[in-house]
Write a protein that holds these residues in place. Structure first.
Motif, short mmCIF file in Angstrom:
data_model
loop_
_atom_site.label_atom_id
_atom_site.label_comp_id
_atom_site.label_asym_id
_atom_site.label_seq_id
_atom_site.Cartn_x
_atom_site.Cartn_y
_atom_site.Cartn_z
N GLY A 259 -7.59 7.12 -0.84
CA GLY A 259 -7.01 6.13 0.06
C GLY A 259 -8.00 5.40 0.94
N GLY A 260 -8.46 6.06 1.96
CA GLY A 260 -9.36 5.42 2.91
C GLY A 260 -10.73 5.13 2.35
N ILE A 261 -11.16 5.90 1.40
CA ILE A 261 -12.52 5.76 0.88
C ILE A 261 -12.60 4.72 -0.24
N ILE A 262 -11.61 4.62 -1.08
CA ILE A 262 -11.65 3.70 -2.22
C ILE A 262 -10.69 2.53 -2.04
N ILE A 263 -9.44 2.81 -1.77
CA ILE A 263 -8.43 1.76 -1.75
C ILE A 263 -8.66 0.77 -0.61
N VAL B 232 -10.00 -4.78 0.84
CA VAL B 232 -10.71 -5.70 1.72
C VAL B 232 -11.68 -6.58 0.93
N TYR B 233 -12.52 -5.97 0.09
CA TYR B 233 -13.58 -6.71 -0.60
C TYR B 233 -13.12 -7.44 -1.85
N PHE B 234 -12.21 -6.87 -2.62
CA PHE B 234 -11.81 -7.50 -3.88
C PHE B 234 -10.58 -8.39 -3.75
N ILE B 235 -9.63 -8.01 -2.91
CA ILE B 235 -8.40 -8.77 -2.76
C ILE B 235 -8.46 -9.66 -1.53
N PHE C 280 -7.87 -8.61 1.68
CA PHE C 280 -6.95 -8.20 2.74
C PHE C 280 -7.71 -8.00 4.05
N SER C 281 -7.02 -8.16 5.17
CA SER C 281 -7.60 -7.77 6.45
C SER C 281 -7.71 -6.24 6.46
N GLN C 282 -8.53 -5.71 7.35
CA GLN C 282 -8.68 -4.26 7.46
C GLN C 282 -7.34 -3.58 7.71
N LYS C 283 -6.54 -4.13 8.60
CA LYS C 283 -5.25 -3.50 8.93
C LYS C 283 -4.26 -3.57 7.78
N THR C 284 -4.23 -4.68 7.05
CA THR C 284 -3.33 -4.77 5.90
C THR C 284 -3.77 -3.82 4.80
N ALA C 285 -5.08 -3.71 4.60
CA ALA C 285 -5.59 -2.75 3.61
C ALA C 285 -5.23 -1.32 4.00
N GLN C 286 -5.39 -0.97 5.27
CA GLN C 286 -5.04 0.37 5.74
C GLN C 286 -3.54 0.64 5.61
N GLY C 287 -2.73 -0.32 6.01
CA GLY C 287 -1.29 -0.14 5.92
C GLY C 287 -0.81 -0.02 4.49
N THR C 288 -1.37 -0.83 3.60
CA THR C 288 -0.99 -0.77 2.18
C THR C 288 -1.44 0.54 1.56
N SER C 289 -2.65 1.00 1.91
CA SER C 289 -3.14 2.30 1.42
C SER C 289 -2.24 3.43 1.91
N LEU C 290 -1.87 3.38 3.17
CA LEU C 290 -0.95 4.39 3.71
C LEU C 290 0.37 4.37 2.96
#
Length: 161
Positions: free
Chosen positions: A34-38, A43-46, A48-58
């Motif tokens: 989750g936090g390490i890969i997704i 953030v880098y490939f799609i 997303f903002s950091q928060k959207t990436a974190q929320g989507t991973s969660l």
């Protein structure tokens, strides 16, 4: 809340599936995902903002036991359940493959793979992180979220990235 466009192109879907597979393989191999890969991948490939990436991973990793955390991110418009579903498909396959690989390797090898992965990600985040303008969306994030998303952020004031 962010209004999402219903359309995603095939390239974006394939990238998300590959991120899910990679996270699943590494989750099965060395217990990370989750936090390490997704999050960095979104953030880098799609874009997303950091928060959207974190929320989507969660949304992918923690829905059963971390539902309250997912709900907090969702209320702020930082969970994309379409991406959660696509990631889940890749993660399911990847975790199976990763665990098979890990169980066939010596413990010291798995430990070294984990350590190298952590160093690579740390160096990338510390020295090669391209910061976005505050409140803006990248071109890929605009494509995934749709043109209404930026306007919704301005109207509702929910973008606190």
């Amino acid at each position: 809340m962010i209004i999402k466009n219903k359309d995603m192109d095939i390239q974006t879907i394939l990238i998300i599936i590959l991120v899910g597979v990679a996270a699943g393989v590494l989750g099965g191999l060395v217990g990370v995902g989750g936090g390490i890969i997704i999050v960095p991948s979104l953030v880098y490939f799609i874009g997303f903002s950091q928060k959207t990436a974190q929320g989507t991973s969660l949304g992918l990793i923690m829905l059963p036991v971390g539902i309250l955390g997912v709900l907090m991110y969702y209320k702020q418009g930082h969970v994309d359940f379409r991406v959660v579903g696509i990631l889940a498909v890749g993660f399911l396959l990847g975790s199976y493959l990763g665990s098979k690989i890990a169980l066939s390797l010596p413990q010291d090898t798995v430990k070294k793979v984990f350590a190298v992965l952590m160093v690579i990600i740390a160096v990338k985040m510390l020295f090669f992180d391209k910061s976005k303008k505050e409140g803006g969306q990248s071109k890929l994030e605009q494509k995934v979220n749709g043109p209404a998303s930026e306007a919704a952020l301005k109207i509702t004031g929910t973008n606190d990235s």
